[in-house]
Enzyme design. Sequence first.
Site, short mmCIF file in Angstrom:
data_model
loop_
_atom_site.label_atom_id
_atom_site.label_comp_id
_atom_site.label_asym_id
_atom_site.label_seq_id
_atom_site.Cartn_x
_atom_site.Cartn_y
_atom_site.Cartn_z
N LYS A 125 0.86 -1.18 0.00
CA LYS A 125 0.00 0.00 0.00
C LYS A 125 0.89 1.23 0.00
O LYS A 125 1.93 1.26 0.67
CB LYS A 125 -0.89 -0.02 1.25
N SER A 144 -9.85 2.34 2.90
CA SER A 144 -8.93 3.04 2.04
C SER A 144 -7.97 2.13 1.27
O SER A 144 -7.40 2.56 0.26
CB SER A 144 -8.09 4.01 2.88
N SER A 180 -10.25 0.01 7.03
CA SER A 180 -9.59 0.16 5.73
C SER A 180 -8.94 -1.09 5.17
O SER A 180 -8.51 -1.10 4.02
CB SER A 180 -8.54 1.26 5.79
#
Lengths: 95, 489
Positions: free
Chosen positions: B78, B153, B177
């Site tokens: 990420k 997210s 997330s």
Amino acid sequence: MSLSDQELKHLARLARIHVEENELNALKDQLGRVFKLIDALQAVDTKGIEPLSHSLSLSQPLREDKVTEIDSRESYQAIAPQVEKGLYIVPKVIE
Amino acid sequence: MDISSLSVKKIKQLIDSKALSAFELAGLYLQRIEKLNPELNAFITVDADKTLAQAKQLDQAIWQGESRPLMGVPLAHKDIFCAKGWLTTCGSKMLANFVAPYDAHVVEAFNRSGTITLGKTNMDEFAMGSSNETSYFGAVKNPWNLGKVPGGSSGGSAAAVAARLAPLATATDTGGSIRQPAALCGVSGLKPTYGNVSRYGMIAYASSLDQGGLMAVSAEDIAYGMNSLVGHDERDSTSVKRAEEDFTSQLNNPLKGLRIGLPEEFFKEGVDTDVAQAVEQAIQELEKLGAVRVPLKLPNTSLSVPVYYVLAPAEASSNLSRFDGVRYGHRTKDYRNLIELYEKTRAEGFGAEVKRRILTGTYVLSRGYYDAYYLQAQRVRRLILQDYLNAFEHCDVILGPSTPSVAFGFNEKTSDPVSMYLSDIFTISVNLAGLPGLSIPVGFGREHLPVGLQLIGPHFAEAKLLNVAHQYQLVSDWHQQLPAGIAQV
């Protein structure tokens, strides 16, 4: 609760975010919805309850006071917007 | 070779037996990314030269007889994790030019384990969002239906695993997330106990809630990844010191007698019927494996969203004050003085949702409101933790839907921030209590979109959650199904 233009501008100044006049209304509306959401907390009886800042009761670890990091100034400053002679450059603060 | 069916476990076997080199494998994944990413937008940065160079180095080590736990396993990070020499944007214009000068703990730990970095995955800006629509680099599309959001997210990591662009991906979870996008994209995703994974080098959003974790096709693959990820790191003062744990060791334990807590609040109105049905079927499968239902209550569940939207913005307003245009990242072009430099830099560099959260946080921390909002939210946070501690006296794990609905459409929830916030209703309380939570796919709802089930455990019960999920995945194949458009590639 909802914010006045004046209050929102003050908040934006505290947060150091410039807000344009034409953004004020939409922002007031959206923040008003968020404030309404968090206002639900006011009705909860929390008498005698200690605030919880952290889910595990940890103590802050201590270590010996000695230098462990190597000097990385050059690589850190290589990505800065403006640097001169190893110093970060900002507009004049004191006249 | 079809890489879409490869698991971390299988890759380990192929590399260890020298049936495939790390270089060949990395090349296959890069080809797949090149083919599918233009449409999905799951990656912000791919750098084939860098990836292949790392793979070549690993191959040399393999020839020299070196063995590491995840040797040659391709991995996507990420874009919230600093990776030395890689663009690390956190999904923001503010960091659109930021090349990290050092590795996050998570990146360092995986490099040490022998993984290959495939690239950096797309995400909501500064991890603030539940649909990936706040990313400066454009939203990720859900591989199951390109008209739907992947969740957020960590939407890029979820979409990358769902489309088999990576067998394993790192992610972070502050209010859901990892688990919410895992659910919406039909993959497995684990948020570890707060403090289990060092936050060093992970760009901070809300430090008392942020936690790094993993996504993969199966719980078993996550267990392998966790063995590399977890461990004390003195560079994060909240990193816990515990004895080393093998997260694969409990995978094969039978579930006979497992007490599954079912909170009434997780099954009330507000949950779509397609989601409720798939979750109910999964509970019945677990019952066949010997689990028993324990009805219980988590009475403060509905307060978790308001508590979160006081505490997380408060912490964010403080954490994000570092983005000032002085030391790194975006700086505005025209300014007359220092205040203007700050204000214009931040007005240009931050997107609308990030600004809203910083302003909310500034508000709740300002004079006259601190007691009423911030301290009150911290008190309710304790009530929420206490609910869970009480519940775990009667059950081993808690189970419910990961999200109230399957993936929603683009722009469906962007006009009202609060409607977006409520899509994390089942995940947020887990962060507030610091517990581990795991989402796994348990079927499909409307429009053939994946449904996720969330397992919640007591602090440090990750191995138990992975055990329950693995036993379920041995008797189901939801996690192995591929999105239709992707299957043909």
